[in-house]
Enzyme design. Sequence first.
Site, mmCIF file in Angstrom:
data_model
loop_
_atom_site.group_PDB
_atom_site.id
_atom_site.type_symbol
_atom_site.label_atom_id
_atom_site.label_comp_id
_atom_site.label_asym_id
_atom_site.label_seq_id
_atom_site.Cartn_x
_atom_site.Cartn_y
_atom_site.Cartn_z
ATOM 1 N N LYS A 230 4.636 -3.740 -6.946
ATOM 2 C CA LYS A 230 6.056 -3.507 -7.211
ATOM 3 C C LYS A 230 6.888 -3.619 -5.937
ATOM 4 O O LYS A 230 8.002 -4.105 -5.958
ATOM 5 C CB LYS A 230 6.208 -2.118 -7.837
ATOM 6 C CG LYS A 230 7.614 -1.763 -8.239
ATOM 7 C CD LYS A 230 7.975 -2.414 -9.546
ATOM 8 C CE LYS A 230 9.424 -2.225 -9.909
ATOM 9 N NZ LYS A 230 9.902 -3.367 -10.707
ATOM 10 N N CYS B 52 0.822 -1.204 0.000
ATOM 11 C CA CYS B 52 0.000 0.000 0.000
ATOM 12 C C CYS B 52 0.865 1.266 0.000
ATOM 13 O O CYS B 52 2.038 1.226 0.372
ATOM 14 C CB CYS B 52 -0.915 0.086 1.216
ATOM 15 S SG CYS B 52 -1.842 -1.422 1.513
HETATM 16 C C1 F6R Z 1 9.806 -9.882 -10.525
HETATM 17 C C2 F6R Z 1 9.834 -8.930 -9.449
HETATM 18 C C3 F6R Z 1 9.821 -9.426 -8.039
HETATM 19 C C4 F6R Z 1 10.849 -8.643 -7.223
HETATM 20 C C5 F6R Z 1 10.768 -9.037 -5.739
HETATM 21 C C6 F6R Z 1 11.815 -8.324 -4.923
HETATM 22 O O1 F6R Z 1 9.755 -9.257 -11.763
HETATM 23 O O2 F6R Z 1 9.877 -7.758 -9.688
HETATM 24 O O3 F6R Z 1 10.066 -10.790 -7.982
HETATM 25 O O4 F6R Z 1 12.118 -8.907 -7.727
HETATM 26 O O5 F6R Z 1 9.501 -8.714 -5.248
HETATM 27 O O6 F6R Z 1 11.662 -6.945 -4.992
HETATM 28 P P1 F6R Z 1 12.859 -5.986 -4.627
HETATM 29 O O7 F6R Z 1 13.908 -6.184 -5.662
HETATM 30 O O8 F6R Z 1 12.283 -4.599 -4.665
HETATM 31 O O9 F6R Z 1 13.343 -6.386 -3.270
#
Ligand code: F6R
Length: 594
Positions: free
Chosen positions: A589, A2
């Site tokens: 994301k 969120c």
């Molecule tokens: C896949 C993707 C997710 C992130 C994961 C970790 O395309 O984006 O698997 O890699 O949620 O996120 P971060 O890198 O922000 O720790």
Amino acid sequence: MCGIVGYIGQPRRAEEIVDILSLLEYRGYDSAGISGINDDGCKIIKEVGSISNLRKKIPQQWSVTNAIAHTRWATHGASTLQNAHPHQSLDKKWIIVHNGIIENYKELCSRISACANISPNSRGGGTDTQILIEYIANKNIDTFEDFVKLFQDIKGSYAIICQNTQKPNELYIAKKNSPLYIASDKDNNIFLASDPVCFSKYTNVYKTFNDNEFAHIHDQKIFIVDSELRPIIKESSKLKDDFVEQTKLDYAHFMLKEIYEQPDALRRQVDFYKEQKILSKFNSDFLSRFNQIKLVGCGTAYHACMIGVKYIENILSIPASAEIASEFVYNTNVFEPKRTLYIFVSQSGETADTIKALNIQKEKGATCIALTNVAYSTLSQQADYCLPICAGPEVSVASTKAYTCQLSALYLFANALKTNEDLEKAYNNIVELSTKLFDFNIETADKIAEYISSKRDAVFIGKNFDFVTAREGALKIKEITYVNANACPSGELKHGYLAIVEEGTPLVVVATDEELNSKVFNSSSEAVARGAVEIVISTDDHECKYLIKLKKINPLLMPMLSIVPIQYIAYKASILKGINPDKPRNLAKSVTVE
Ligand code: F6R
């Protein structure tokens, strides 16, 4: 997860607050809402789905002097209008937006009389946030001091902004384990948000809340205290310019733009590392302090860790391992923690599991490096050292340019730990590589996308580096096409995965290592004999239905090259299936809950 926003100041169109909120959509898009106060009183508008749905319901003339807004990724309770934030207490006095999870919400619920209507067990099925705001209302809070004290009862993670309808010039704020930032513009309008990028249109100077800090905004003044009510004076930070730009330019989607940005991103990273001497402290003396290196991450970042291990072992001949953050937190038995170097890899730097893993190791006295794309992120702030990845803002949920930049950062880092000479060569290698990323046949890639998009399952195989590319490729396909793509080392195919293969199953074979390719093709022929259709990404010629031929390059650099056609195929297949690749279902994301 969120995202939350707060505003207090001159009358401002509510649409503008929604614009600010839309910069947080990467944190979730199950529902969105805003509560705005003006001379006519308070109004709350919410909608299920993305912020564009909310925007349609906002009256053009609605202007507010006090607002809180929220974009949701459902954790407790389904993605419904009823569960959308902001939530208002039954007595109408308090309104809240909350990012995080109140862990003891059932216990809080049992302590309040209003519980019957909002209990998690009631038909309405109250969420943790609904129960929290009812708890606040039931405590008859009069002052900010009461508000702060009440948080002694609250367990969990939270970034919270509360309005009090009887005090339209005030906001109450609490923060623990979820990010929150505050800024004021030249006219003394005050903004709050889960990401300082939200302020960029108004000011590039902001302050960061630390855990267990609280704030009271009243009469355009910001008063910040700790949990003991001791006042806190905060330093300001400045937002870097490149975090301001978040437009698709002429691209149909952020994902396509981000795929095509990869050559620039890789070069930008090399320039930045050289100019800022980012790697100067990471040399052979630094390495001599450690006898092993562990890389920790989730999802795509974990795949970057898997490649990082191979770089470290190949270039430095020191033991290394890749760990999935959510599992690693249970690994209590690290051999010689003080002689272990940790690299926590995360695009956002806000992933809850990765942050938790870092905190556990820091407590044991380990040295921690954060390798992130967001310089001001929680992970960057908590680590001993930072390795920026310079990918620029990555908006699409599926990670693309952050992944290749993570790999290049790890490759440069490993070379820096060896010698200066190796590092100089590595810089040149990355720059040269950046010119080759799109040297593949796009028409073939389009045909592959069409084929995969028509199927329910897909199997990806490879060996060594190519196995990691197969994993990352399968994840991309799964995330944005919903095709059930699974990856295995080619040698494992006949130990189970082959059972999935039926007539027409796409078998994506990543084979870019001259010494291993024949073994990989031996495995794939066993799947072909059972009906699989080979989709080959290789440096070798190979007779098959679809072949993406890649140039031969240094095997250590290959994972940055071989993933690009798969990213492109995933994007195209997603479009063919009518899916928005920037916002696939059920994902966000930034994953800020464990
Ligand atoms: C896949 C993707 C997710 C992130 C994961 C970790 O395309 O984006 O698997 O890699 O949620 O996120 P971060 O890198 O922000 O720790």
